[in-house]
Design a protein around this motif. Structure first.
Motif, short mmCIF file in Angstrom:
data_model
loop_
_atom_site.label_atom_id
_atom_site.label_comp_id
_atom_site.label_asym_id
_atom_site.label_seq_id
_atom_site.Cartn_x
_atom_site.Cartn_y
_atom_site.Cartn_z
N LEU A 16 -6.27 10.15 7.42
CA LEU A 16 -6.64 10.89 6.21
C LEU A 16 -5.58 11.93 5.87
CD1 LEU A 16 -8.79 11.41 4.04
CD2 LEU A 16 -9.86 13.02 5.60
N LEU A 17 -5.06 12.62 6.87
CA LEU A 17 -4.03 13.63 6.63
C LEU A 17 -2.71 13.00 6.16
CD1 LEU A 17 -4.61 16.04 9.63
CD2 LEU A 17 -5.08 16.48 7.21
N ILE A 18 -2.38 11.85 6.70
CA ILE A 18 -1.11 11.20 6.35
C ILE A 18 -1.17 10.59 4.96
CG2 ILE A 18 0.43 9.28 6.93
CD1 ILE A 18 -0.16 9.87 9.87
N PHE A 19 -2.21 9.82 4.67
CA PHE A 19 -2.26 9.05 3.43
C PHE A 19 -3.05 9.74 2.31
CE2 PHE A 19 -1.58 5.77 6.69
CZ PHE A 19 -0.39 5.27 6.21
N GLY A 20 -3.97 10.61 2.63
CA GLY A 20 -4.77 11.27 1.61
C GLY A 20 -6.01 10.45 1.28
N ALA A 21 -6.98 11.13 0.70
CA ALA A 21 -8.28 10.50 0.42
C ALA A 21 -8.19 9.45 -0.68
CB ALA A 21 -9.29 11.57 0.03
N LYS A 22 -7.27 9.62 -1.62
CA LYS A 22 -7.18 8.67 -2.74
C LYS A 22 -6.61 7.32 -2.31
CE LYS A 22 -6.86 12.10 -6.36
NZ LYS A 22 -6.13 12.61 -7.50
N LYS A 23 -5.81 7.29 -1.27
CA LYS A 23 -5.19 6.04 -0.82
C LYS A 23 -6.06 5.25 0.15
CE LYS A 23 -0.84 6.20 -2.40
NZ LYS A 23 -0.05 5.13 -2.91
N LEU A 24 -7.05 5.89 0.77
CA LEU A 24 -7.84 5.22 1.80
C LEU A 24 -8.55 3.95 1.31
CD1 LEU A 24 -9.36 8.07 3.97
CD2 LEU A 24 -7.45 6.57 4.47
N PRO A 25 -9.19 3.93 0.13
CA PRO A 25 -9.84 2.68 -0.30
C PRO A 25 -8.85 1.52 -0.45
CG PRO A 25 -10.66 4.51 -1.60
CD PRO A 25 -9.52 5.03 -0.78
N GLN A 26 -7.68 1.80 -0.99
CA GLN A 26 -6.68 0.74 -1.15
C GLN A 26 -6.16 0.27 0.20
OE1 GLN A 26 -5.96 -0.79 -4.03
NE2 GLN A 26 -4.81 -2.23 -2.80
N ILE A 27 -5.97 1.19 1.13
CA ILE A 27 -5.53 0.81 2.47
C ILE A 27 -6.57 -0.06 3.14
CG2 ILE A 27 -5.04 1.73 4.78
CD1 ILE A 27 -3.74 4.15 3.37
N GLY A 28 -7.85 0.29 2.98
CA GLY A 28 -8.94 -0.52 3.53
C GLY A 28 -8.97 -1.92 2.95
N LYS A 29 -8.79 -2.02 1.63
CA LYS A 29 -8.76 -3.34 0.98
C LYS A 29 -7.60 -4.18 1.49
CE LYS A 29 -10.74 -2.07 -3.48
NZ LYS A 29 -10.44 -1.92 -4.91
N ASP A 30 -6.43 -3.56 1.57
CA ASP A 30 -5.24 -4.28 2.03
C ASP A 30 -5.39 -4.73 3.48
OD1 ASP A 30 -4.12 -3.89 -0.46
OD2 ASP A 30 -2.86 -2.20 0.17
N LEU A 31 -5.94 -3.87 4.31
CA LEU A 31 -6.15 -4.22 5.71
C LEU A 31 -7.16 -5.37 5.83
CD1 LEU A 31 -5.49 -3.52 8.64
CD2 LEU A 31 -7.37 -1.89 8.58
N GLY A 32 -8.24 -5.30 5.07
CA GLY A 32 -9.23 -6.37 5.08
C GLY A 32 -8.66 -7.70 4.60
N ALA A 33 -7.86 -7.65 3.55
CA ALA A 33 -7.23 -8.89 3.04
C ALA A 33 -6.26 -9.46 4.07
CB ALA A 33 -6.51 -8.60 1.73
N GLY A 34 -5.52 -8.60 4.72
CA GLY A 34 -4.58 -9.07 5.74
C GLY A 34 -5.30 -9.71 6.92
N LEU A 35 -6.38 -9.08 7.38
CA LEU A 35 -7.15 -9.64 8.49
C LEU A 35 -7.79 -10.97 8.10
CD1 LEU A 35 -8.87 -6.46 9.94
CD2 LEU A 35 -7.10 -7.84 11.01
N ARG A 36 -8.31 -11.04 6.87
CA ARG A 36 -8.92 -12.30 6.39
C ARG A 36 -7.89 -13.42 6.35
NH1 ARG A 36 -10.13 -10.69 1.55
NH2 ARG A 36 -11.65 -9.22 2.38
#
Length: 59
Positions: A16-36
């Motif tokens: 949260l400190l590194i990326f900020g609250a606004k980037k977390l949803p996009q990071i989660g989506k990208d991580l989920g797509a990569g794992l899928r």
């Protein structure tokens, strides 16, 4: 090695400190797509390994 609840909270705070609250949803989506995609690739690899080699050449 397993992570306890405190370690997970610490990792989330650092992210949260590194990326900020606004980037977390996009990071989660990208991580989920990569794992899928990784899981699908693994399934395809296992499926192709189960087929005899002469059938793989025909495809």
């Amino acid at each position: 090695m397993s992570l306890g609840p405190m370690e997970i909270v610490l990792v989330l705070v650092v992210v949260l400190l590194i990326f900020g609250a606004k980037k977390l949803p996009q990071i989660g989506k990208d991580l989920g797509a990569g794992l899928r995609e990784f899981k699908n690739s693994g399934r395809e690899l296992m499926h192709s390994a189960d087929q005899p080699s002469d059938q793989r050449r025909e495809e």
